[in-house]
Enzyme design. Structure first.
Site, mmCIF file in Angstrom:
data_model
loop_
_atom_site.group_PDB
_atom_site.id
_atom_site.type_symbol
_atom_site.label_atom_id
_atom_site.label_comp_id
_atom_site.label_asym_id
_atom_site.label_seq_id
_atom_site.Cartn_x
_atom_site.Cartn_y
_atom_site.Cartn_z
ATOM 1 N N ILE A 97 0.900 -1.156 0.000
ATOM 2 C CA ILE A 97 0.000 0.000 0.000
ATOM 3 C C ILE A 97 0.934 1.200 0.000
ATOM 4 O O ILE A 97 1.665 1.413 0.966
ATOM 5 C CB ILE A 97 -0.924 0.071 1.237
ATOM 6 C CG1 ILE A 97 -1.930 -1.070 1.258
ATOM 7 C CG2 ILE A 97 -1.669 1.422 1.257
ATOM 8 C CD1 ILE A 97 -2.894 -1.040 2.450
ATOM 9 N N TYR A 98 0.958 1.917 -1.092
ATOM 10 C CA TYR A 98 1.817 3.095 -1.206
ATOM 11 C C TYR A 98 0.991 4.276 -1.698
ATOM 12 O O TYR A 98 0.159 4.127 -2.600
ATOM 13 C CB TYR A 98 2.980 2.848 -2.170
ATOM 14 C CG TYR A 98 4.090 2.041 -1.553
ATOM 15 C CD1 TYR A 98 5.016 2.652 -0.715
ATOM 16 C CD2 TYR A 98 4.220 0.686 -1.797
ATOM 17 C CE1 TYR A 98 6.039 1.920 -0.130
ATOM 18 C CE2 TYR A 98 5.230 -0.056 -1.217
ATOM 19 C CZ TYR A 98 6.143 0.569 -0.383
ATOM 20 O OH TYR A 98 7.145 -0.157 0.191
ATOM 21 N N ASN A 136 9.945 1.617 9.228
ATOM 22 C CA ASN A 136 8.886 2.405 8.586
ATOM 23 C C ASN A 136 7.785 2.610 9.633
ATOM 24 O O ASN A 136 6.738 1.980 9.608
ATOM 25 C CB ASN A 136 8.354 1.686 7.341
ATOM 26 C CG ASN A 136 7.404 2.550 6.541
ATOM 27 O OD1 ASN A 136 6.935 3.584 6.988
ATOM 28 N ND2 ASN A 136 7.104 2.099 5.328
ATOM 29 N N TYR A 143 -0.786 -0.091 10.259
ATOM 30 C CA TYR A 143 -1.274 -1.467 10.319
ATOM 31 C C TYR A 143 -1.700 -1.858 11.731
ATOM 32 O O TYR A 143 -2.701 -2.551 11.908
ATOM 33 C CB TYR A 143 -0.230 -2.438 9.752
ATOM 34 C CG TYR A 143 -0.042 -2.250 8.271
ATOM 35 C CD1 TYR A 143 -1.109 -2.430 7.385
ATOM 36 C CD2 TYR A 143 1.178 -1.865 7.741
ATOM 37 C CE1 TYR A 143 -0.950 -2.242 6.022
ATOM 38 C CE2 TYR A 143 1.343 -1.670 6.371
ATOM 39 C CZ TYR A 143 0.272 -1.854 5.524
ATOM 40 O OH TYR A 143 0.423 -1.661 4.171
ATOM 41 N N LYS A 145 -2.930 0.157 13.959
ATOM 42 C CA LYS A 145 -4.211 0.851 14.138
ATOM 43 C C LYS A 145 -5.354 0.070 13.476
ATOM 44 O O LYS A 145 -6.491 0.094 13.949
ATOM 45 C CB LYS A 145 -4.095 2.262 13.538
ATOM 46 C CG LYS A 145 -5.360 3.094 13.565
ATOM 47 C CD LYS A 145 -5.151 4.422 12.860
ATOM 48 C CE LYS A 145 -5.229 4.194 11.372
ATOM 49 N NZ LYS A 145 -5.322 5.361 10.545
#
Length: 173
Positions: A97-98, A136, A143, A145
């Site tokens: 996911i970017y 990161n 993730y 959360k």
């Protein structure tokens, strides 16, 4: 922000995917990795032929986040043999996911994650999993959360640099 659309990418989108992939990976990691390692990774991982093959794989799914006809992020999911690690056949891997840096904090990643949840439900996955670089912090927080917990680690090679990824999973009910 105007209406964000999440659209399924096809082989016709290979150049869009290549562009947003290189842009977002560079924005995320260029300042903490060598120029040589970044160049090698971007050339290999986002080569047109490689992306076209991945887009053609029925066990991988790509989605583009599009705002005002501009691609601002993307999602890559893997099932079955396309998973980057040997996991259960009923698992869904979120490989990427970017989101473009200028759209951080604008709910684009959350919209892409919602698409991953939708696909997990459609394919009746028992859990979702992913690998995220231990340094990161923004992604690890995102993730966590969203209900993911660390279950292992693995090594991710960026050029000649071995980096530790947290492996995280979320059990689905």
């Amino acid at each position: 922000m105007n209406t964000l659309r999440i659209t399924k990418a096809t082989t016709d989108d290979v150049l869009k995917l290549q562009s947003i992939g290189r842009q977002t990976f560079s924005e995320t990691f260029a300042n903490v990795n060598s120029e040589e390692n970044m160049k090698k990774y971007l050339e290999e991982s986002f080569a047109t032929e490689k992306l076209a093959a991945e887009l053609s794989n029925p066990s991988s799914y790509f989605y583009l986040a599009v705002l005002d006809e501009k691609v601002v992020g993307y999602l890559k999911l893997n099932t079955a043999e396309a998973q980057t690690e040997k996991e259960n056949s009923d698992a869904l891997e979120i490989e990427r996911i970017y989101v473009a840096k200028e759209f951080h904090g604008k709910k684009v990643a959350q919209a892409l994650y919602a698409k991953a949840e939708e696909i997990a439900e459609e394919i009746k996955a028992s859990y979702m999993w992913l690998g995220v670089w231990e340094k990161n912090f923004r992604a690890v927080h995102f993730y966590t959360k969203n209900g993911f917990v660390q279950f292992d680690t693995h090594i991710f090679k960026l050029g000649n640099d071995e980096q530790t990824d947290f492996m995280m999973k979320k059990i689905l009910t």
